[in-house]
Design a protein around this motif. Structure first.
Motif, PDB file in Angstrom:
ATOM      1  N   ASN A  15       0.806  -1.224   0.000  1.00 36.81           N
ATOM      2  CA  ASN A  15       0.000   0.000   0.000  1.00 36.81           C
ATOM      3  C   ASN A  15       0.838   1.273   0.000  1.00 36.81           C
ATOM      4  O   ASN A  15       0.316   2.365  -0.199  1.00 36.81           O
ATOM      5  CB  ASN A  15      -0.964   0.013   1.189  1.00 36.81           C
ATOM      6  N   TYR A  17       2.971   1.892  -2.237  1.00 37.22           N
ATOM      7  CA  TYR A  17       3.361   2.146  -3.630  1.00 37.22           C
ATOM      8  C   TYR A  17       2.131   2.472  -4.476  1.00 37.22           C
ATOM      9  O   TYR A  17       1.064   1.903  -4.267  1.00 37.22           O
ATOM     10  CB  TYR A  17       4.060   0.909  -4.213  1.00 37.22           C
ATOM     11  N   THR A  18       2.328   3.399  -5.422  1.00 36.28           N
ATOM     12  CA  THR A  18       1.262   3.692  -6.382  1.00 36.28           C
ATOM     13  C   THR A  18       1.539   2.831  -7.604  1.00 36.28           C
ATOM     14  O   THR A  18       2.577   2.994  -8.255  1.00 36.28           O
ATOM     15  CB  THR A  18       1.319   5.187  -6.783  1.00 36.28           C
ATOM     16  N   THR A  20      -0.910   1.918 -10.122  1.00 32.30           N
ATOM     17  CA  THR A  20      -1.911   1.883 -11.204  1.00 32.30           C
ATOM     18  C   THR A  20      -1.321   2.130 -12.601  1.00 32.30           C
ATOM     19  O   THR A  20      -1.872   1.670 -13.588  1.00 32.30           O
ATOM     20  CB  THR A  20      -3.043   2.892 -10.940  1.00 32.30           C
ATOM     21  N   GLU A  21      -0.215   2.857 -12.672  1.00 27.87           N
ATOM     22  CA  GLU A  21       0.383   3.127 -13.987  1.00 27.87           C
ATOM     23  C   GLU A  21       1.635   2.285 -14.237  1.00 27.87           C
ATOM     24  O   GLU A  21       2.345   2.487 -15.220  1.00 27.87           O
ATOM     25  CB  GLU A  21       0.738   4.623 -14.101  1.00 27.87           C
ATOM     26  N   LYS A 113      -4.291  -4.131  -9.222  1.00 22.78           N
ATOM     27  CA  LYS A 113      -4.617  -2.761  -9.661  1.00 22.78           C
ATOM     28  C   LYS A 113      -3.564  -2.194 -10.608  1.00 22.78           C
ATOM     29  O   LYS A 113      -3.710  -1.103 -11.153  1.00 22.78           O
ATOM     30  CB  LYS A 113      -4.714  -1.845  -8.442  1.00 22.78           C
TER      31      LYS A 113
END
Ligand code: 3SL
Length: 237
Positions: A15, A17-18, A20-21, A113
């Motif tokens: 959680n 880390y981002t 989605t890309e 995700k």
């Protein structure tokens, strides 16, 4: 903009880390991601990772093979577990396998995700790194660990990937630096170094040491499993 590479040392940290890309590479060297790579390389049509043992049963009567492992052992009543020797061409070619494992399939679910989820192991290291270099995305190397704790073998593999990609990516966290240092320490005798790990010892105690040896082979596969919907299939390169 320069692409970055990061290492998430355990699923408990995901959680932070981002994703989605990003492309997430899921790593569970002993043994889930090694067996998945081997199975797809050997012609399995798909491997469907499920988080819970009971979930596997919802796929019964569909003609799929049901594979379940907990704490290193095959769950009673299932076709097989997580040993790479169960993913040979005679057993899996043309088949769909529904698979649940202690840590690997959990990590896969946490990665869903991401822009794209692919599977890494020593067996497909070269092919994976060559492909990653051509992708215009940040990369997160997600170590499955053991029950949310850090483990040696996944981190060492993450370090091997970092070493291959470092000239094309920015290393943006200390975990990448530490993983690469650990790989440098281990690479000349992977078996001996991984022999210090708790899971290797667990597998020796279960009399499945040959699985450890198998999973440490370099570049015997070229397939890169990729998550498409609910299934892992061979990436079309
Ligand atoms: O935890 C997992 O996903 C497994 O790979 C563990 S074991 O090697 O099957 O014990």
């Amino acid at each position: 903009m320069q692409r970055k590479i990061e290492v998430c040392l355990t699923p408990a940290l995901i959680n932070l880390y981002t994703i989605t890309e990003s492309i997430v590479v899921v790593i569970d060297i002993l043994r889930a991601t090694s067996s998945i790579v081997y199975g797809i390389d050997n012609g399995a049509e798909a491997i469907i990772p499920v988080a819970q043992v009971e979930e596997c049963l919802t796929y019964a009567d569909k003609g799929f093979l049901l594979a379940a492992e907990r704490n290193g052992e095959v769950v009673a009543g299932y076709d097989f577990g997580n040993s790479p020797f169960s993913y040979t061409p005679d057993k899996v070619a043309g088949k769909t396998v529904v698979l649940t494992t202690t840590n690997g399939t959990k990590a896969l679910h946490l990665a869903r995700k991401a822009h794209q989820v692919v599977i890494g192991s020593f067996l497909n290291l070269e092919s994976l790194c060559s492909w990653l270099k051509t992708q215009d995305r940040d990369i997160l190397l997600l170590c499955a660990g053991w029950k949310d704790q850090f483990n040696l073998e996944d981190t060492i593999f993450a370090g091997a990937v970092v070493q291959q990609l470092r000239s094309s990516f920015v290393l943006s966290d200390d975990a990448s630096v530490a993983a690469e240092d650990l790989y440098i320490l281990a690479k000349d005798n992977l078996r001996a170094y991984v022999g210090k790990s708790s899971h290797s010892n667990r597998m020796v105690a279960l009399n499945i040491e040959e699985d450890v040896q198998f999973c440490l082979q370099l570049n015997i596969c070229t397939a890169i499993p990729v998550l498409v919907g609910d299934s892992l299939v061979a990436l079309k390169k």
